[in-house]
Design a protein around this motif. Structure first.
Motif, PDB file in Angstrom:
ATOM      1  N   SER A 146      -9.610   4.093  -5.253  1.00  0.00           N
ATOM      2  CA  SER A 146      -8.329   4.329  -4.373  1.00  0.00           C
ATOM      3  C   SER A 146      -8.073   5.862  -4.019  1.00  0.00           C
ATOM      4  CB  SER A 146      -7.340   3.844  -5.479  1.00  0.00           C
ATOM      5  OG  SER A 146      -7.184   4.508  -6.711  1.00  0.00           O
ATOM      6  N   THR A 147      -9.134   6.666  -4.215  1.00  0.00           N
ATOM      7  CA  THR A 147      -9.008   8.256  -3.801  1.00  0.00           C
ATOM      8  C   THR A 147     -10.353   8.482  -2.795  1.00  0.00           C
ATOM      9  OG1 THR A 147      -8.053   8.638  -5.937  1.00  0.00           O
ATOM     10  CG2 THR A 147      -9.022  10.303  -4.718  1.00  0.00           C
ATOM     11  N   ALA A 148      -9.631   9.113  -1.710  1.00  0.00           N
ATOM     12  CA  ALA A 148     -10.584   9.593  -0.917  1.00  0.00           C
ATOM     13  C   ALA A 148     -10.320  11.055  -0.506  1.00  0.00           C
ATOM     14  CB  ALA A 148     -10.410   8.900   0.460  1.00  0.00           C
ATOM     15  N   SER A 149     -11.273  11.780  -0.439  1.00  0.00           N
ATOM     16  CA  SER A 149     -11.244  13.247   0.169  1.00  0.00           C
ATOM     17  C   SER A 149     -11.712  13.317   1.607  1.00  0.00           C
ATOM     18  CB  SER A 149     -11.889  14.179  -0.759  1.00  0.00           C
ATOM     19  OG  SER A 149     -13.180  13.775  -0.974  1.00  0.00           O
ATOM     20  N   ILE A 150     -11.271  14.351   2.186  1.00  0.00           N
ATOM     21  CA  ILE A 150     -11.639  14.706   3.532  1.00  0.00           C
ATOM     22  C   ILE A 150     -11.906  16.130   3.574  1.00  0.00           C
ATOM     23  CG2 ILE A 150     -11.073  14.751   5.985  1.00  0.00           C
ATOM     24  CD1 ILE A 150      -9.243  12.432   5.740  1.00  0.00           C
ATOM     25  N   ILE A 171      -0.177  21.850   7.895  1.00  0.00           N
ATOM     26  CA  ILE A 171      -0.765  22.378   6.887  1.00  0.00           C
ATOM     27  C   ILE A 171      -1.986  23.481   7.337  1.00  0.00           C
ATOM     28  CG2 ILE A 171      -0.696  20.405   5.229  1.00  0.00           C
ATOM     29  CD1 ILE A 171      -3.484  19.803   5.852  1.00  0.00           C
ATOM     30  N   GLN A 172      -2.324  24.287   6.952  1.00  0.00           N
ATOM     31  CA  GLN A 172      -3.326  25.498   7.509  1.00  0.00           C
ATOM     32  C   GLN A 172      -4.812  24.742   6.963  1.00  0.00           C
ATOM     33  OE1 GLN A 172      -2.212  29.187   6.210  1.00  0.00           O
ATOM     34  NE2 GLN A 172      -0.857  29.451   7.470  1.00  0.00           N
ATOM     35  N   ARG A 173      -5.728  25.039   7.896  1.00  0.00           N
ATOM     36  CA  ARG A 173      -7.245  24.567   7.648  1.00  0.00           C
ATOM     37  C   ARG A 173      -7.901  25.637   7.124  1.00  0.00           C
ATOM     38  NH1 ARG A 173     -11.187  21.974  12.106  1.00  0.00           N
ATOM     39  NH2 ARG A 173     -11.161  23.868  12.958  1.00  0.00           N
ATOM     40  N   ARG A 174      -8.418  25.348   5.762  1.00  0.00           N
ATOM     41  CA  ARG A 174      -9.302  26.309   5.128  1.00  0.00           C
ATOM     42  C   ARG A 174     -10.829  25.775   5.229  1.00  0.00           C
ATOM     43  NH1 ARG A 174      -4.079  26.641   3.193  1.00  0.00           N
ATOM     44  NH2 ARG A 174      -3.321  28.605   2.676  1.00  0.00           N
ATOM     45  N   ALA A 175     -11.705  26.636   5.421  1.00  0.00           N
ATOM     46  CA  ALA A 175     -13.076  25.992   5.452  1.00  0.00           C
ATOM     47  C   ALA A 175     -13.545  25.414   4.084  1.00  0.00           C
ATOM     48  CB  ALA A 175     -14.014  27.348   5.773  1.00  0.00           C
ATOM     49  N   ASP A 176     -14.013  24.395   4.225  1.00  0.00           N
ATOM     50  CA  ASP A 176     -14.522  23.528   3.133  1.00  0.00           C
ATOM     51  C   ASP A 176     -13.505  22.907   2.007  1.00  0.00           C
ATOM     52  OD1 ASP A 176     -17.157  23.580   4.040  1.00  0.00           O
ATOM     53  OD2 ASP A 176     -17.537  25.537   3.051  1.00  0.00           O
ATOM     54  N   GLU A 177     -12.220  23.294   2.355  1.00  0.00           N
ATOM     55  CA  GLU A 177     -11.076  22.747   1.532  1.00  0.00           C
ATOM     56  C   GLU A 177     -11.207  21.302   1.666  1.00  0.00           C
ATOM     57  OE1 GLU A 177      -6.425  23.060   0.780  1.00  0.00           O
ATOM     58  OE2 GLU A 177      -7.234  23.840   2.880  1.00  0.00           O
ATOM     59  N   LEU A 178     -11.025  20.503   0.431  1.00  0.00           N
ATOM     60  CA  LEU A 178     -10.871  19.103   0.383  1.00  0.00           C
ATOM     61  C   LEU A 178      -9.541  18.424   0.201  1.00  0.00           C
ATOM     62  CD1 LEU A 178     -13.698  18.194  -2.040  1.00  0.00           C
ATOM     63  CD2 LEU A 178     -13.718  18.113   0.482  1.00  0.00           C
ATOM     64  N   LEU A 179      -9.281  18.070   1.154  1.00  0.00           N
ATOM     65  CA  LEU A 179      -7.903  17.182   1.460  1.00  0.00           C
ATOM     66  C   LEU A 179      -7.681  15.757   0.485  1.00  0.00           C
ATOM     67  CD1 LEU A 179      -6.839  17.888   4.896  1.00  0.00           C
ATOM     68  CD2 LEU A 179      -6.387  19.367   3.229  1.00  0.00           C
ATOM     69  N   VAL A 180      -7.251  15.681  -0.386  1.00  0.00           N
ATOM     70  CA  VAL A 180      -7.397  14.477  -1.386  1.00  0.00           C
ATOM     71  C   VAL A 180      -6.312  13.471  -1.124  1.00  0.00           C
ATOM     72  CG1 VAL A 180      -7.281  13.680  -3.460  1.00  0.00           C
ATOM     73  CG2 VAL A 180      -8.726  15.934  -3.128  1.00  0.00           C
ATOM     74  N   PHE A 181      -6.573  12.239  -0.758  1.00  0.00           N
ATOM     75  CA  PHE A 181      -5.690  11.164  -0.577  1.00  0.00           C
ATOM     76  C   PHE A 181      -5.796  10.207  -1.579  1.00  0.00           C
ATOM     77  CE2 PHE A 181      -6.237  13.220   3.323  1.00  0.00           C
ATOM     78  CZ  PHE A 181      -5.183  13.644   3.997  1.00  0.00           C
ATOM     79  N   SER A 182      -4.452   9.484  -2.076  1.00  0.00           N
ATOM     80  CA  SER A 182      -4.720   8.619  -3.101  1.00  0.00           C
ATOM     81  C   SER A 182      -3.889   7.440  -2.813  1.00  0.00           C
ATOM     82  CB  SER A 182      -4.336   9.396  -4.528  1.00  0.00           C
ATOM     83  OG  SER A 182      -4.076   8.279  -5.460  1.00  0.00           O
ATOM     84  N   ALA A 183      -4.225   6.251  -2.976  1.00  0.00           N
ATOM     85  CA  ALA A 183      -3.628   5.245  -2.879  1.00  0.00           C
ATOM     86  C   ALA A 183      -3.155   4.125  -4.441  1.00  0.00           C
ATOM     87  CB  ALA A 183      -4.435   4.213  -2.003  1.00  0.00           C
ATOM     88  N   GLU A 184      -3.596   4.990  -5.322  1.00  0.00           N
ATOM     89  CA  GLU A 184      -3.326   4.687  -6.446  1.00  0.00           C
ATOM     90  C   GLU A 184      -2.020   3.911  -7.093  1.00  0.00           C
ATOM     91  OE1 GLU A 184      -4.703   7.299  -9.629  1.00  0.00           O
ATOM     92  OE2 GLU A 184      -2.837   8.795  -9.167  1.00  0.00           O
ATOM     93  N   ALA A 197       1.008  -1.259  -0.076  1.00  0.00           N
ATOM     94  CA  ALA A 197       0.090  -0.035   0.108  1.00  0.00           C
ATOM     95  C   ALA A 197       0.981   1.306   0.055  1.00  0.00           C
ATOM     96  CB  ALA A 197      -0.790   0.009   1.315  1.00  0.00           C
ATOM     97  N   ARG A 198       0.287   2.324  -0.820  1.00  0.00           N
ATOM     98  CA  ARG A 198       1.005   3.444  -0.839  1.00  0.00           C
ATOM     99  C   ARG A 198       0.356   4.696  -0.731  1.00  0.00           C
ATOM    100  NH1 ARG A 198       5.537   2.557  -5.797  1.00  0.00           N
ATOM    101  NH2 ARG A 198       6.714   0.870  -4.708  1.00  0.00           N
ATOM    102  N   LEU A 199       0.470   5.658  -0.019  1.00  0.00           N
ATOM    103  CA  LEU A 199      -0.720   6.889   0.040  1.00  0.00           C
ATOM    104  C   LEU A 199       0.181   8.160  -0.191  1.00  0.00           C
ATOM    105  CD1 LEU A 199      -3.297   7.422   0.981  1.00  0.00           C
ATOM    106  CD2 LEU A 199      -2.461   7.852   3.589  1.00  0.00           C
ATOM    107  N   ASP A 200      -0.568   8.830  -0.977  1.00  0.00           N
ATOM    108  CA  ASP A 200      -0.058  10.066  -1.605  1.00  0.00           C
ATOM    109  C   ASP A 200      -1.064  11.096  -1.211  1.00  0.00           C
ATOM    110  OD1 ASP A 200       2.336   9.269  -2.819  1.00  0.00           O
ATOM    111  OD2 ASP A 200       0.852   8.657  -4.648  1.00  0.00           O
ATOM    112  N   GLY A 201      -0.850  12.339  -0.578  1.00  0.00           N
ATOM    113  CA  GLY A 201      -1.637  13.440  -0.230  1.00  0.00           C
ATOM    114  C   GLY A 201      -0.919  14.294   0.494  1.00  0.00           C
ATOM    115  N   LYS A 250      -9.575   1.107   2.152  1.00  0.00           N
ATOM    116  CA  LYS A 250     -10.418   1.677   3.194  1.00  0.00           C
ATOM    117  C   LYS A 250      -9.419   2.587   3.741  1.00  0.00           C
ATOM    118  CE  LYS A 250     -12.935   0.303   7.517  1.00  0.00           C
ATOM    119  NZ  LYS A 250     -12.443   1.534   8.515  1.00  0.00           N
ATOM    120  N   PHE A 251     -10.075   4.028   3.923  1.00  0.00           N
ATOM    121  CA  PHE A 251      -9.438   5.132   4.492  1.00  0.00           C
ATOM    122  C   PHE A 251      -9.830   5.215   5.924  1.00  0.00           C
ATOM    123  CE2 PHE A 251      -8.989   5.463   0.069  1.00  0.00           C
ATOM    124  CZ  PHE A 251      -7.733   5.954  -0.128  1.00  0.00           C
TER     125      PHE A 251
END
Length: 212
Positions: free
Chosen positions: A100-104, A39-52, A30-34, A71-72
């Motif tokens: 393989s991609t999830a956003s938070i 990091i600075q939190r900005r309202a409604d910013e999507l943090l994208v993580f990829s295991a592709e 497994a490899r995780l990029d993102g 599973k993230f």
């Protein structure tokens, strides 16, 4: 009947009668990029993580898309009993378990200035592999406009201005940054307009740069 086993279990396998045995070789990776680190939190910013970039050595193309599931998860590293998100029902967003991609959404993290462990678990047949990233969230720096009024008369002379900040204004003076501009035309001052530069809490404006 087809049996899927790993090499270390082959010796202990009781083979009876005619059975097809498929020995599973190397583990998944497994490899995780993102985003990671502070990091600075900005309202409604999507943090994208990829295991592709995860790999399966047994797949013909070695690709993560070869029937692998993902599973993230998130864990607060300061206290695992405290949930990562508010509301509690919020989870990293995937279109499906094979995605393989999830956003938070950064808005839903329960606190700032604490570390979060973002983990992806890749699975296929009986094999499992995990990878993770550590986030340390900080609030986005607030912008506090300060308006400095001044009057000037002919002839024009050098104009010296300064601002004074205090903690009571919600700004740490030691970490504040400054940008000077004229309200009259919205033009931002640059170093050619000043004697002292434009990045400190004071500025000396050349006579020819003052709006007339």
């Amino acid at each position: 009947m087809k049996l899927l086993i790993t090499p270390d279990a082959l010796d202990a396998l009781p083979l009876v009668g005619s059975q097809e045995v498929v020995v599973l070789g190397a583990d998944l990776e497994a490899r995780l990029d993102g985003p990671s680190g502070t990091i600075q939190r900005r309202a409604d910013e999507l943090l994208v993580f990829s295991a592709e970039r995860s790999t399966d050595p047994l797949a013909s193309d070695g690709a993560a898309t070869s029937d692998m599931r993902f599973k993230f998860d998130c864990t607060r590293m300061d206290d695992e009993l405290i949930p990562c998100f508010d509301p509690l029902s919020y989870r990293p967003q995937q279109s499906s378990l094979t995605d393989s991609t999830a956003s938070i959404n950064a808005t839903y993290f329960t606190a700032v200035d604490v570390p979060y462990l973002i983990t992806v678990t890749a699975s296929k047949d009986t094999r499992i592999s995990t990878a993770s990233k550590v986030l340390f969230l900080q609030e986005k720096e607030a912008f506090h406009p300060l308006i400095v009024f001044f009057l000037y008369t002919w002839p024009y002379v050098q104009l010296s201005l300064f601002v004074s900040l205090s903690d009571s204004q919600g700004v740490d003076p030691s970490s504040a940054t400054y940008k000077w501009n004229f309200e009259e035309d919205g033009r931002e001052l640059d170093d050619n307009d000043t004697v002292s530069g434009t990045t400190s809490d004071s500025v000396i404006i050349k006579p020819e740069a003052i709006p007339r």
